[in-house]
Design an enzyme around this catalytic site. Sequence first.
Site, PDB file in Angstrom:
ATOM      1  N   GLY A  50     -41.150  -7.010  74.367  1.00 50.29           N
ATOM      2  CA  GLY A  50     -40.215  -8.133  74.387  1.00 50.29           C
ATOM      3  C   GLY A  50     -39.613  -8.350  75.756  1.00 50.29           C
ATOM      4  N   HIS A  54     -38.493  -6.750  68.946  1.00 51.63           N
ATOM      5  CA  HIS A  54     -38.612  -6.737  70.406  1.00 51.63           C
ATOM      6  C   HIS A  54     -37.241  -7.001  71.027  1.00 51.63           C
ATOM      7  CE1 HIS A  54     -43.151  -7.917  69.982  1.00 51.63           C
ATOM      8  NE2 HIS A  54     -42.861  -6.719  69.508  1.00 51.63           N
ATOM      9  N   GLY A  97     -46.109   1.090  69.363  1.00 49.77           N
ATOM     10  CA  GLY A  97     -45.062   0.076  69.269  1.00 49.77           C
ATOM     11  C   GLY A  97     -43.843   0.498  70.073  1.00 49.77           C
ATOM     12  N   ASP A  98     -42.888  -0.439  70.225  1.00 48.91           N
ATOM     13  CA  ASP A  98     -41.635  -0.156  70.929  1.00 48.91           C
ATOM     14  C   ASP A  98     -41.867   0.200  72.393  1.00 48.91           C
ATOM     15  OD1 ASP A  98     -39.844  -0.345  68.530  1.00 48.91           O
ATOM     16  OD2 ASP A  98     -41.071   1.358  67.900  1.00 48.91           O
ATOM     17  N   GLU A  99     -42.913  -0.351  73.001  1.00 50.81           N
ATOM     18  CA  GLU A  99     -43.206  -0.036  74.401  1.00 50.81           C
ATOM     19  C   GLU A  99     -42.337  -0.836  75.368  1.00 50.81           C
ATOM     20  OE1 GLU A  99     -45.457  -1.396  72.349  1.00 50.81           O
ATOM     21  OE2 GLU A  99     -47.082   0.036  71.990  1.00 50.81           O
TER      22      GLU A  99
END
Length: 397
Positions: free
Chosen positions: A21, A47, A16-18
């Site tokens: 968004g 995002h 996650g948090d790549e």
Amino acid sequence: MSLLGGHVVVVGLGFGDEGKGAVVDALCAARPTTAVVRFNGGAQAAHNVVVDGRHHTFSQFGAGTFAGVPTHLSRFVLVEPFALAAEARRLETAGVRNPLSLLSIDGRALLTTPFHIHANRAREEARGVNRHGSCGKGIGETVWYSLLPGAAPGDVVESQEVIGTPGEAPTVADCARPSVLRRKLDALARFYAPLATPPHSVDELVALYRDFAGAVRITDGDETGRLADSGRLVFEGAQGALLDQYHGFHPHTTWSTTTPHNARTLLGGRPHRVVGVTRTYLTRHGAGPLPTESAAVLARFPERHNETGEFQGAWRAGHLDAALLDYAIAACDGVDALAVTHLDATGLKVVPRDGSPAVDLPDPLAWFGARLPVAVTGYGPDRAGYRVVEARSTINA
């Protein structure tokens, strides 16, 4: 066919948090887009997008909202009306006019209620040092309760004991049917009474959810198919492939299919491309494995928008891991191209696939490009730092 000219599925290749968004926003800003379709997760998504000085952390709204693109929440999304209403107010403050008018929701989507949220938090707190890393948003509890029809008190379903007599799981369509919704919420209240009691009464929830149903467009049938036949769709995934319910590292996973498979189901065989998003280094929030974790990496790349979560826990960082990247791509059954974010990070290292010590990564774009086409490049959450590459491909045409 150009690589990104048709339907595009955006998935995270990490924990996650790549930067999903910002990539979705960039894709929507680059070409006319009919809708952003969310195909997994729920209110736990976060995002970050920055456009012309405006920042918003997209949770249930699609990250194409600043580009003026409507959002469709598919049947695979878990919908939390309180959080959705709060997010709409924040978007209005950020200059988006009447955000709820940009939203459509599949009536079959499961409803996340305060009962699920409070039960989720009670279970995670009871685990103490053995926490799973939950966001505390009720996601896993919503899915678990939906699996219980036919179960009896004392049964064990997915490693959790059934603590009462379950009823049917409430859905978004029920919000427009107060008598049905009341029956389901009454059952929820009785079921979860031994574990957690939220501050809202069933009467309050029925009234609030009825207002919610009047403020959004609830759809039935194959709405995603209708949208796909009318124009280009961007499918926005939540979390990352390394947290997937089937391919992640249990119990530190999310109860959600984070790979492209839900999006492929919704597309029903229509041509599309899959873009896998990766940072130039690894991150994760909360408990769970991070084999290349490094305090030095964490100290070098402070986060403006990802701090220690109130419930989830600490933000963590580590070197890029070639084996985990290849594993995530394989979990997706392959991706057509990469989106590489946080290219402003310097002095990077990568742990080779054989697990030998980390080596320097002086040219991350060349390293990623040797694996797959790099279709989007980015330097943070700000749209101004993103470039959508006009590459061509025959993959999946």
